[in-house]
Design a protein around this motif. Structure first.
Motif, PDB file in Angstrom:
ATOM      1  N   VAL A 168      17.605  25.949  20.424  1.00 46.91           N
ATOM      2  CA  VAL A 168      18.010  27.350  20.418  1.00 46.91           C
ATOM      3  C   VAL A 168      17.407  28.068  19.220  1.00 46.91           C
ATOM      4  CG1 VAL A 168      20.211  26.762  21.521  1.00 46.91           C
ATOM      5  CG2 VAL A 168      20.128  27.084  19.037  1.00 46.91           C
ATOM      6  N   SER A 169      17.255  29.369  19.360  1.00 49.27           N
ATOM      7  CA  SER A 169      16.821  30.197  18.233  1.00 49.27           C
ATOM      8  C   SER A 169      17.958  31.132  17.840  1.00 49.27           C
ATOM      9  CB  SER A 169      15.584  31.020  18.615  1.00 49.27           C
ATOM     10  OG  SER A 169      15.876  31.903  19.689  1.00 49.27           O
ATOM     11  N   TYR A 170      17.920  31.566  16.582  1.00 47.96           N
ATOM     12  CA  TYR A 170      18.818  32.627  16.124  1.00 47.96           C
ATOM     13  C   TYR A 170      17.932  33.814  15.807  1.00 47.96           C
ATOM     14  CZ  TYR A 170      22.479  35.153  13.639  1.00 47.96           C
ATOM     15  OH  TYR A 170      23.393  36.112  13.248  1.00 47.96           O
ATOM     16  N   ARG A 171      18.181  34.939  16.459  1.00 45.34           N
ATOM     17  CA  ARG A 171      17.288  36.089  16.411  1.00 45.34           C
ATOM     18  C   ARG A 171      17.961  37.338  15.851  1.00 45.34           C
ATOM     19  NH1 ARG A 171      12.809  35.787  20.102  1.00 45.34           N
ATOM     20  NH2 ARG A 171      12.609  33.651  20.886  1.00 45.34           N
ATOM     21  N   HIS A 172      17.141  38.165  15.211  1.00 44.93           N
ATOM     22  CA  HIS A 172      17.629  39.434  14.677  1.00 44.93           C
ATOM     23  C   HIS A 172      18.088  40.331  15.820  1.00 44.93           C
ATOM     24  CE1 HIS A 172      17.713  43.275  12.518  1.00 44.93           C
ATOM     25  NE2 HIS A 172      17.647  42.573  11.392  1.00 44.93           N
ATOM     26  N   LYS A 173      19.240  40.933  15.643  1.00 46.98           N
ATOM     27  CA  LYS A 173      19.849  41.733  16.708  1.00 46.98           C
ATOM     28  C   LYS A 173      18.984  42.924  17.107  1.00 46.98           C
ATOM     29  CE  LYS A 173      24.110  44.305  17.730  1.00 46.98           C
ATOM     30  NZ  LYS A 173      25.446  44.709  17.178  1.00 46.98           N
ATOM     31  N   GLU A 174      18.340  43.574  16.134  1.00 50.29           N
ATOM     32  CA  GLU A 174      17.629  44.809  16.413  1.00 50.29           C
ATOM     33  C   GLU A 174      16.248  44.606  17.022  1.00 50.29           C
ATOM     34  OE1 GLU A 174      19.024  47.725  16.205  1.00 50.29           O
ATOM     35  OE2 GLU A 174      20.880  46.832  15.478  1.00 50.29           O
ATOM     36  N   ASN A 175      15.513  43.571  16.555  1.00 56.87           N
ATOM     37  CA  ASN A 175      14.123  43.440  16.998  1.00 56.87           C
ATOM     38  C   ASN A 175      13.782  42.094  17.628  1.00 56.87           C
ATOM     39  OD1 ASN A 175      13.947  41.720  14.756  1.00 56.87           O
ATOM     40  ND2 ASN A 175      13.134  43.344  13.435  1.00 56.87           N
ATOM     41  N   GLY A 176      14.736  41.168  17.673  1.00 55.67           N
ATOM     42  CA  GLY A 176      14.497  39.889  18.320  1.00 55.67           C
ATOM     43  C   GLY A 176      13.670  38.897  17.536  1.00 55.67           C
ATOM     44  N   VAL A 177      13.312  39.235  16.288  1.00 50.64           N
ATOM     45  CA  VAL A 177      12.534  38.314  15.462  1.00 50.64           C
ATOM     46  C   VAL A 177      13.342  37.047  15.198  1.00 50.64           C
ATOM     47  CG1 VAL A 177      11.573  37.950  13.141  1.00 50.64           C
ATOM     48  CG2 VAL A 177      11.121  40.080  14.369  1.00 50.64           C
ATOM     49  N   VAL A 178      12.687  35.885  15.322  1.00 50.50           N
ATOM     50  CA  VAL A 178      13.364  34.618  15.095  1.00 50.50           C
ATOM     51  C   VAL A 178      13.663  34.444  13.611  1.00 50.50           C
ATOM     52  CG1 VAL A 178      13.161  32.110  15.223  1.00 50.50           C
ATOM     53  CG2 VAL A 178      12.331  33.521  17.113  1.00 50.50           C
ATOM     54  N   ILE A 179      14.932  34.231  13.301  1.00 46.72           N
ATOM     55  CA  ILE A 179      15.359  34.007  11.924  1.00 46.72           C
ATOM     56  C   ILE A 179      15.438  32.518  11.631  1.00 46.72           C
ATOM     57  CG2 ILE A 179      17.223  34.371  10.262  1.00 46.72           C
ATOM     58  CD1 ILE A 179      17.966  36.903  11.879  1.00 46.72           C
ATOM     59  N   SER A 180      15.970  31.762  12.589  1.00 52.39           N
ATOM     60  CA  SER A 180      16.082  30.318  12.398  1.00 52.39           C
ATOM     61  C   SER A 180      16.155  29.645  13.770  1.00 52.39           C
ATOM     62  CB  SER A 180      17.317  29.976  11.560  1.00 52.39           C
ATOM     63  OG  SER A 180      17.299  28.619  11.160  1.00 52.39           O
ATOM     64  N   TYR A 181      16.361  28.337  13.786  1.00 55.14           N
ATOM     65  CA  TYR A 181      16.367  27.567  15.015  1.00 55.14           C
ATOM     66  C   TYR A 181      17.278  26.365  14.843  1.00 55.14           C
ATOM     67  CZ  TYR A 181      12.866  25.511  11.969  1.00 55.14           C
ATOM     68  OH  TYR A 181      12.229  25.004  10.875  1.00 55.14           O
ATOM     69  N   ALA A 182      17.680  25.758  15.942  1.00 53.15           N
ATOM     70  CA  ALA A 182      18.583  24.609  15.882  1.00 53.15           C
ATOM     71  C   ALA A 182      18.290  23.673  17.038  1.00 53.15           C
ATOM     72  CB  ALA A 182      20.037  25.077  15.941  1.00 53.15           C
ATOM     73  N   TYR A 183      18.498  22.379  16.784  1.00 55.93           N
ATOM     74  CA  TYR A 183      18.230  21.346  17.767  1.00 55.93           C
ATOM     75  C   TYR A 183      19.506  20.580  18.082  1.00 55.93           C
ATOM     76  CZ  TYR A 183      13.462  22.340  16.278  1.00 55.93           C
ATOM     77  OH  TYR A 183      12.294  22.970  15.976  1.00 55.93           O
TER      78      TYR A 183
END
Length: 226
Positions: free
Chosen positions: A70-85
């Motif tokens: 999974v990715s964690y993304r910025h609410k406004e622009n969808g840029v990936v902030i982090s990820y998890a396995y």
């Protein structure tokens, strides 16, 4: 419930930049997982789905990721902030402080165990030592985000691309070989596509990296300047 998380060994690698290194608290995370798994209920999400941090009764929930990415993304622009396995804990911080800066998205079909806030509080109140383990985990997450900023907030586009190529190269194989290298970089930055493609093309011509159908096969020693 006895579950082996294949990416634990990967996550134990030190996440580092030139100035920061951090420790992955495997034992503390395993303590939390072992406590929460017996009360969880399985919930699956398909590729591309947003992962809600509340259930149909509008109660807060967290998840233990059993399989997938999974990715964690910025609410406004969808840029990936982090990820998890698989093995990661998703949304626990939302029990402590309301999270509204971003959202989790399934990057593959994923399997999770869902735990409600009430179940979480009951277990943690019965075993107060789990709060210490949670502190280790939240500290680790904070440091991960610090390193993310160091990697993407650089003086040149090349340095940012270099950092993210090195990051991509140490992802688990089942993740690295499925993600297009340019897509990986563009989702994590505001760099122009033409800039990223030009840098990747020149690095490939110079035999600094090996790509196949856009996927990163290998990073050789990247030059300091380019």
């Amino acid at each position: 419930m006895n579950i082996t998380f294949q990416h634990d060994d990967y996550l134990m690698k030190t996440f580092s930049s030139e100035t920061i290194s951090i420790y992955y608290p495997k034992n503390e995370i395993e303590e939390i997982r072992s406590a929460l798994l017996p009360v969880g209920s399985q919930v699956n999400f398909n590729l591309g789905k947003h992962i809600n941090l509340s259930n149909r009764y509008n109660k807060k929930v967290c998840y233990i990721l059993l399989d997938g990415y999974v990715s964690y993304r910025h609410k406004e622009n969808g840029v990936v902030i982090s990820y998890a396995y698989a093995g990661s804990l998703i949304g626990i911080g939302n029990f402590l402080i309301e999270q509204n800066a971003g959202f989790f998205r399934a990057e593959t079909n994923i399997e999770t165990m869902c735990v409600s806030e009430d179940e979480f509080q009951e277990i943690f109140n019965k075993n107060s030592l789990l709060w210490k383990s949670l502190t280790y985990y939240m500290t680790y997450i904070t440091q991960r985000l610090m390193i993310r900023d160091v990697k993407v907030n650089t003086k040149t586009a090349y340095q940012t691309v270099k950092n993210l190529l090195n990051e991509l190269s140490i992802q688990p194989e089942d993740v690295c070989h499925k993600i297009n290298a340019s897509y990986y970089i563009l989702e994590r930055t505001h760099l122009a596509r033409s800039t990223v493609m030009s840098i990747l093309s020149q690095l490939q011509k110079g035999s600094y990296i090996e790509l196949k159908n856009g996927h990163l096969l290998r990073v050789n020693k990247l030059p300091e300047q380019f």
